[in-house]
Design an enzyme around this catalytic site. Structure first.
Site, PDB file in Angstrom:
ATOM      1  N   PRO A  24       0.650  -1.114   0.170  1.00 41.31           N
ATOM      2  CA  PRO A  24      -0.148   0.328  -0.007  1.00 41.31           C
ATOM      3  C   PRO A  24       0.863   1.437   0.602  1.00 41.31           C
ATOM      4  CG  PRO A  24       0.118  -0.879   2.882  1.00 41.31           C
ATOM      5  CD  PRO A  24       0.566  -2.483   1.228  1.00 41.31           C
ATOM      6  N   MET A  25       0.465   2.572  -1.020  1.00 40.47           N
ATOM      7  CA  MET A  25       1.234   3.341  -0.558  1.00 40.47           C
ATOM      8  C   MET A  25       0.406   5.035  -0.802  1.00 40.47           C
ATOM      9  SD  MET A  25       4.690   3.248  -2.851  1.00 40.47           S
ATOM     10  CE  MET A  25       4.504   1.383  -4.114  1.00 40.47           C
ATOM     11  N   THR A  26       0.230   5.608   0.114  1.00 44.49           N
ATOM     12  CA  THR A  26      -0.242   6.958  -0.048  1.00 44.49           C
ATOM     13  C   THR A  26       0.311   7.456  -1.315  1.00 44.49           C
ATOM     14  OG1 THR A  26      -0.521   7.051   1.764  1.00 44.49           O
ATOM     15  CG2 THR A  26      -1.342   8.588   1.186  1.00 44.49           C
ATOM     16  N   GLY A  58      -3.516   3.976   1.668  1.00 41.73           N
ATOM     17  CA  GLY A  58      -4.802   4.045   2.641  1.00 41.73           C
ATOM     18  C   GLY A  58      -5.764   4.452   2.484  1.00 41.73           C
ATOM     19  N   GLN A 100      -7.247  -1.232   1.721  1.00 40.85           N
ATOM     20  CA  GLN A 100      -6.572  -1.159   2.982  1.00 40.85           C
ATOM     21  C   GLN A 100      -7.295   0.326   4.151  1.00 40.85           C
ATOM     22  OE1 GLN A 100      -2.448   1.598   4.188  1.00 40.85           O
ATOM     23  NE2 GLN A 100      -1.879  -0.592   4.749  1.00 40.85           N
ATOM     24  N   TYR A 180      -1.012   4.513  13.006  1.00 42.61           N
ATOM     25  CA  TYR A 180      -1.469   5.069  13.738  1.00 42.61           C
ATOM     26  C   TYR A 180      -2.406   4.715  14.802  1.00 42.61           C
ATOM     27  CZ  TYR A 180       0.150   7.185   9.038  1.00 42.61           C
ATOM     28  OH  TYR A 180       0.860   7.669   8.014  1.00 42.61           O
TER      29      TYR A 180
HETATM   30  C1  LIG Z   1       5.420   7.251  -0.522  1.00 37.21           C
HETATM   31  C2  LIG Z   1       4.677   5.850   0.352  1.00 37.21           C
HETATM   32  C3  LIG Z   1       3.630   5.831   0.980  1.00 37.21           C
HETATM   33  C4  LIG Z   1       2.997   4.820   1.830  1.00 37.21           C
HETATM   34  N1  LIG Z   1       2.137   4.986   2.256  1.00 37.21           N
HETATM   35  C5  LIG Z   1       1.371   4.092   2.918  1.00 37.21           C
HETATM   36  C6  LIG Z   1       0.276   3.298   3.128  1.00 37.21           C
HETATM   37  O1  LIG Z   1      -0.678   4.454   2.702  1.00 37.21           O
HETATM   38  N2  LIG Z   1      -0.669   2.640   3.964  1.00 37.21           N
HETATM   39  C7  LIG Z   1       0.610   1.247   4.365  1.00 37.21           C
HETATM   40  O2  LIG Z   1       0.293   0.358   5.043  1.00 37.21           O
HETATM   41  N3  LIG Z   1       1.707   1.729   4.294  1.00 37.21           N
HETATM   42  C8  LIG Z   1       2.276   2.917   3.049  1.00 37.21           C
HETATM   43  N4  LIG Z   1       3.325   2.913   3.314  1.00 37.21           N
HETATM   44  C9  LIG Z   1       4.398   1.820   3.538  1.00 37.21           C
HETATM   45  C10 LIG Z   1       4.940   0.960   2.370  1.00 37.21           C
HETATM   46  O3  LIG Z   1       3.102  -0.123   2.107  1.00 37.21           O
HETATM   47  C11 LIG Z   1       6.307  -0.128   2.924  1.00 37.21           C
HETATM   48  O4  LIG Z   1       5.347  -0.922   3.760  1.00 37.21           O
HETATM   49  C12 LIG Z   1       7.393   0.487   3.438  1.00 37.21           C
HETATM   50  O5  LIG Z   1       7.733   1.630   2.136  1.00 37.21           O
HETATM   51  C13 LIG Z   1       8.256  -0.791   3.216  1.00 37.21           C
HETATM   52  O6  LIG Z   1       8.623  -1.234   2.416  1.00 37.21           O
HETATM   53  P1  LIG Z   1       9.842  -1.524   1.769  1.00 37.21           P
HETATM   54  O7  LIG Z   1      11.112  -2.085   2.643  1.00 37.21           O
HETATM   55  O8  LIG Z   1       9.302  -2.930   0.736  1.00 37.21           O
HETATM   56  O9  LIG Z   1      10.668  -0.290   0.896  1.00 37.21           O
HETATM   57  C14 LIG Z   1       4.209   3.999   2.134  1.00 37.21           C
HETATM   58  C15 LIG Z   1       5.205   3.835   1.403  1.00 37.21           C
HETATM   59  C16 LIG Z   1       6.038   5.011   0.616  1.00 37.21           C
HETATM   60  C17 LIG Z   1       6.960   5.712   0.015  1.00 37.21           C
END
Ligand SMILES: Cc1cc2nc3c(=O)[nH]c(=O)nc-3n(C[C@H](O)[C@H](O)[C@H](O)COP(=O)(O)O)c2cc1C
Length: 200
Positions: A24-26, A58, A100, A180
């Protein structure tokens, strides 16, 4: 060792075309009056639907859950309609997609709640930078939740899950990390999402 990443995976209720999952990525692209997912959201996820499973950014379960501007939500009929564009686009590519479900708790600001304090398990200020229409603001003391508030929030999560299925999602994920609301309940004192430091 045999590489099974691209092999299909059958769970009890769902068939995935491979074992790749997009985290998930905002995206902060729902800068519309209804805070809904749009054609742009659908295009973004369709382009990534080669993954077996996508977890969406999210998505707010209620107006009280809001803690960032321009993030999509899933509590109103317009928002459910908006998400249908995305689920249809992903399914067209043979992908699966989970919503999510998110409540930001204390990681919010009165600017996002018409001047009212955001709700949290206690009145501890997590000292976060919160992105509002007036720019970044430092979080303030939240309003401690009553038992009724907690029951209402549980119900909001439940309704948001039902809305997600109405919108065509294949499942939901509850956002229980990164400091959160749900994580507030697991911690004696809030932790900072960005630094993982305990806020004293
Ligand atoms: C720009 C951005 C937005 C994110 N938004 C969310 C989100 O909305 N919900 C969530 O659970 N994690 C969010 N994350 C966390 C990522 O899902 C992920 O867990 C985190 O980047 C670690 O993974 P990695 O080690 O592969 O980078 C976000 C990460 C980034 C970089």
């Amino acid at each position: 060792m045999e590489n099974i990443l691209f092999d299909a995976y059958k769970s009890k209720n769902l068939d995935f075309k491979n074992r790749i999952v997009m985290a998930p990525m905002t995206r902060s692209r729902s800068d519309n009056r209804e805070n809904k997912a749009t054609e742009l959201t659908a295009k973004y996820y369709q382009q990534r639907a080669t993954a077996g499973l996508i977890i969406t950014e999210g998505t707010f379960i209620s107006p009280e859950a809001v803690g960032v501007i321009n993030v999509p939500a899933i509590y109103s009929p317009e928002q459910i309609e908006g998400w249908k564009l995305t689920t249809e686009a992903v399914h067209k590519e043979g992908g699966k997609i989970f919503a999510q479900l998110w409540h930001t708790g204390a990681y919010s600001h009165p600017n996002l709640h018409n001047g009212k304090k955001p709700m949290a398990p206690s009145n501890v200020n997590p000292q976060q930078q919160v992105f509002t229409a007036q720019g970044f603001q430092t979080s303030e003391e939240p309003q401690p939740m009553t038992t009724e508030d907690i029951k209402q929030t549980v119900n909001d999560f439940k309704q948001a899950a039902l809305n997600a299925f109405e919108a065509g999602f294949d499942g939901v994920e509850l956002h229980g990390a990164n400091g959160y609301l749900l994580q507030h309940f697991f911690e004696k004192i809030p932790i900072s999402a960005t630094t993982n430091m305990v806020v004293q």
